[in-house]
Scaffold this motif. Structure first.
Motif, PDB file in Angstrom:
ATOM      1  N   ILE A  34       1.550  -4.747 -14.543  1.00  0.00           N
ATOM      2  CA  ILE A  34       2.125  -5.826 -15.342  1.00  0.00           C
ATOM      3  C   ILE A  34       3.315  -5.258 -16.099  1.00  0.00           C
ATOM      4  CG2 ILE A  34       1.651  -7.701 -16.930  1.00  0.00           C
ATOM      5  CD1 ILE A  34      -1.330  -7.114 -16.527  1.00  0.00           C
ATOM      6  N   PRO A  35       4.521  -5.709 -15.784  1.00  0.00           N
ATOM      7  CA  PRO A  35       5.683  -5.201 -16.519  1.00  0.00           C
ATOM      8  C   PRO A  35       5.747  -5.797 -17.915  1.00  0.00           C
ATOM      9  CG  PRO A  35       6.369  -6.823 -14.912  1.00  0.00           C
ATOM     10  CD  PRO A  35       4.903  -6.650 -14.722  1.00  0.00           C
ATOM     11  N   LYS A  36       6.471  -5.097 -18.767  1.00  0.00           N
ATOM     12  CA  LYS A  36       6.628  -5.601 -20.134  1.00  0.00           C
ATOM     13  C   LYS A  36       7.821  -6.543 -20.203  1.00  0.00           C
ATOM     14  CE  LYS A  36       4.345  -2.203 -22.915  1.00  0.00           C
ATOM     15  NZ  LYS A  36       4.438  -1.218 -23.979  1.00  0.00           N
ATOM     16  N   LYS A  37       7.760  -7.434 -21.126  1.00  0.00           N
ATOM     17  CA  LYS A  37       8.903  -8.321 -21.342  1.00  0.00           C
ATOM     18  C   LYS A  37      10.076  -7.522 -21.883  1.00  0.00           C
ATOM     19  CE  LYS A  37       6.375 -12.559 -22.233  1.00  0.00           C
ATOM     20  NZ  LYS A  37       5.697 -13.301 -23.283  1.00  0.00           N
ATOM     21  N   GLU A  38      11.257  -7.967 -21.496  1.00  0.00           N
ATOM     22  CA  GLU A  38      12.463  -7.231 -21.888  1.00  0.00           C
ATOM     23  C   GLU A  38      12.576  -7.116 -23.404  1.00  0.00           C
ATOM     24  OE1 GLU A  38      14.809  -5.475 -20.374  1.00  0.00           O
ATOM     25  OE2 GLU A  38      13.650  -5.698 -18.535  1.00  0.00           O
ATOM     26  N   GLU A  39      12.227  -8.197 -24.096  1.00  0.00           N
ATOM     27  CA  GLU A  39      12.436  -8.188 -25.545  1.00  0.00           C
ATOM     28  C   GLU A  39      11.415  -7.321 -26.274  1.00  0.00           C
ATOM     29  OE1 GLU A  39      12.064 -11.024 -23.713  1.00  0.00           O
ATOM     30  OE2 GLU A  39      10.662 -12.412 -24.650  1.00  0.00           O
ATOM     31  N   SER A  40      10.295  -7.012 -25.605  1.00  0.00           N
ATOM     32  CA  SER A  40       9.293  -6.218 -26.309  1.00  0.00           C
ATOM     33  C   SER A  40       9.404  -4.731 -26.001  1.00  0.00           C
ATOM     34  CB  SER A  40       7.900  -6.711 -25.944  1.00  0.00           C
ATOM     35  OG  SER A  40       7.673  -6.515 -24.586  1.00  0.00           O
ATOM     36  N   LYS A  41      10.339  -4.369 -25.118  1.00  0.00           N
ATOM     37  CA  LYS A  41      10.524  -2.944 -24.836  1.00  0.00           C
ATOM     38  C   LYS A  41      11.165  -2.250 -26.029  1.00  0.00           C
ATOM     39  CE  LYS A  41      10.962  -3.077 -19.857  1.00  0.00           C
ATOM     40  NZ  LYS A  41      11.896  -3.028 -18.729  1.00  0.00           N
ATOM     41  N   ASN A  42      10.795  -1.010 -26.161  1.00  0.00           N
ATOM     42  CA  ASN A  42      11.388  -0.239 -27.251  1.00  0.00           C
ATOM     43  C   ASN A  42      12.841   0.075 -26.913  1.00  0.00           C
ATOM     44  OD1 ASN A  42       9.205  -0.165 -28.891  1.00  0.00           O
ATOM     45  ND2 ASN A  42       8.423   1.770 -28.040  1.00  0.00           N
ATOM     46  N   LYS A  43      13.706  -0.391 -27.724  1.00  0.00           N
ATOM     47  CA  LYS A  43      15.125  -0.141 -27.466  1.00  0.00           C
ATOM     48  C   LYS A  43      15.691   0.706 -28.585  1.00  0.00           C
ATOM     49  CE  LYS A  43      16.302  -4.174 -24.785  1.00  0.00           C
ATOM     50  NZ  LYS A  43      16.672  -5.565 -24.968  1.00  0.00           N
ATOM     51  N   GLN A  44      16.599   1.563 -28.146  1.00  0.00           N
ATOM     52  CA  GLN A  44      17.248   2.392 -29.143  1.00  0.00           C
ATOM     53  C   GLN A  44      18.591   1.751 -29.478  1.00  0.00           C
ATOM     54  OE1 GLN A  44      17.838   6.392 -27.893  1.00  0.00           O
ATOM     55  NE2 GLN A  44      16.988   7.186 -29.791  1.00  0.00           N
TER      56      GLN A  44
END
Lengths: 152, 118
Positions: free
Chosen positions: A136-146
Motif C-alpha cells: 500500500i503506497p502512501k499518499k503524496e501529501e503524507s510523505k515526509n518532505k524536506q
C-alpha cells in the motif's frame, strides 16, 4: 528464614495432598485464558502477519502456506484491512490413515487497522512461496518532505 | 562478517507436519513458507530422513509495526524403518508445502493370497 525445621521426606505427611490441591487452585486463578494478539472476530487460528512501514509504502505480509489465490478474499473499508479465507487440507486423497496431523484447516478472518495516510486506491497484492504480500503506497501529501527555507 | 554471524545464529524449528499412509506409500506434508525448490534439501542417511529448508523471507526495508512471522530455518529428522523403499522417495514443493512420498517396499505391502480348492 535462616533456620527451617528439618523434615524427613520419608515420613508420611497427611497434609501433602492438601498442599498440592492448594497449589493447583492457585495455578487455576493465575491461568490466563485470554488469547494473545487476536481481535474480536479472529478465529483460534490466524495466519501470522508482518507489517513493515517505510517512508514510501506499507508492506503487509501474511503467511499463507498452501493457499491459492481463489481461497483468499481481501477488503479495505475505511482504514481497516480484512482478510478472509479458507485453508484447505494439504493432503488431497483421504484413502489412508494419519500417523500424525499437526496442520489445521478451516476458515479464518483477521482485521488490521492500517496506519494513517495510506492510499487505499493503489493496493497491490502478490502471492508467492506461501507468502501473501500486500503493498500500500502512501499518499503524496503524507510523505515526509524536506523543505528548505531560505533565510533572507 | 556480520552476515556470517547472522547465518550461524539463525534458529532451526520444526515445520508443521502431517504424516499419512495408504497401501502404496507414506506421504508426509510439511508446511514450509518461504522455502523454494533451491533452498530445500532432503537427504537419506542410513535410516534417517533429513529435511532441511532454508527460509528466505521478503527483504525488509522499514520499521516493523507487527512482527509475527518467524525468521528461522526448518530442520527435521525422521527415522525410517526397513519397510520403506529408499530408492523410491519423491518430493515436491508447491506454494510452501513440501510433499514427500516414501514408497513402501514390495515385500512389506499387503498381499492377497489365492486360496485353492482341491
Amino acid at each position: 528464614m535462616a533456620i527451617t525445621k528439618w523434615k524427613n521426606k520419608n515420613t508420611f505427611d497427611p497434609w501433602a495432598d492438601f498442599d498440592a490441591l492448594q497449589s493447583e487452585i492457585n495455578k487455576l486463578f493465575n491461568y490466563d485464558r485470554s488469547q494473545r494478539q487476536t481481535g474480536l472476530f479472529d478465529r483460534n487460528f490466524t495466519p501470522a502477519v508482518d507489517v513493515v512501514e517505510n517512508d514510501n509504502e506499507c508492506t503487509i505480509t501474511f503467511e499463507m502456506t498452501g493457499m491459492n489465490k481463489d481461497d483468499i478474499e481481501l477488503s479495505v473499508v475505511s482504514n481497516v484491512l480484512t482478510i478472509k479465507g479458507v485453508k484447505k487440507s494439504n493432503t488431497e486423497n483421504k484413502n489412508g490413515r494419519y500417523y500424525r496431523k499437526e496442520s489445521w484447516e478451516g476458515n479464518f478472518q483477521r482485521s488490521l487497522s492500517l496506519p494513517q495516510g495510506l492510499d487505499n486506491e493503489k493496493i497491490s497484492a502478490q502471492l508467492e512461496n506461501g507468502f501473501l504480500s500486500i503493498y500500500i503506497p502512501k499518499k503524496e501529501e503524507s510523505k515526509n518532505k524536506q523543505i528548505t527555507i531560505e533565510v533572507k | 562478517m556480520k552476515e556470517r554471524k547472522e547465518l550461524e545464529s539463525k534458529k532451526k524449528i520444526q515445520a508443521v507436519c502431517d504424516i499419512y499412509h495408504n497401501e502404496e506409500s507414506v506421504v508426509m506434508t510439511l508446511e514450509m513458507p518461504g522455502v523454494t525448490k533451491d533452498s530445500l534439501d532432503i537427504k537419506v542417511d542410513k535410516n534417517k530422513l533429513i529435511i532441511y529448508g532454508k527460509r528466505t523471507n521478503h527483504p525488509v526495508n522499514g520499521d516493523y509495526l507487527i512482527r509475527e512471522i518467524l525468521d528461522s530455518d526448518f530442520y527435521q529428522e525422521f527415522t525410517i524403518d526397513d519397510t520403506i523403499d529408499v530408492e523410491n522417495i519423491n518430493a515436491k514443493i508447491d506454494n510452501g508445502i513440501v510433499t514427500v512420498t516414501l514408497g513402501i517396499k514390495e515385500t512389506a505391502k499387503a498381499r492377497t493370497i489365492e486360496i485353492q480348492t482341491r
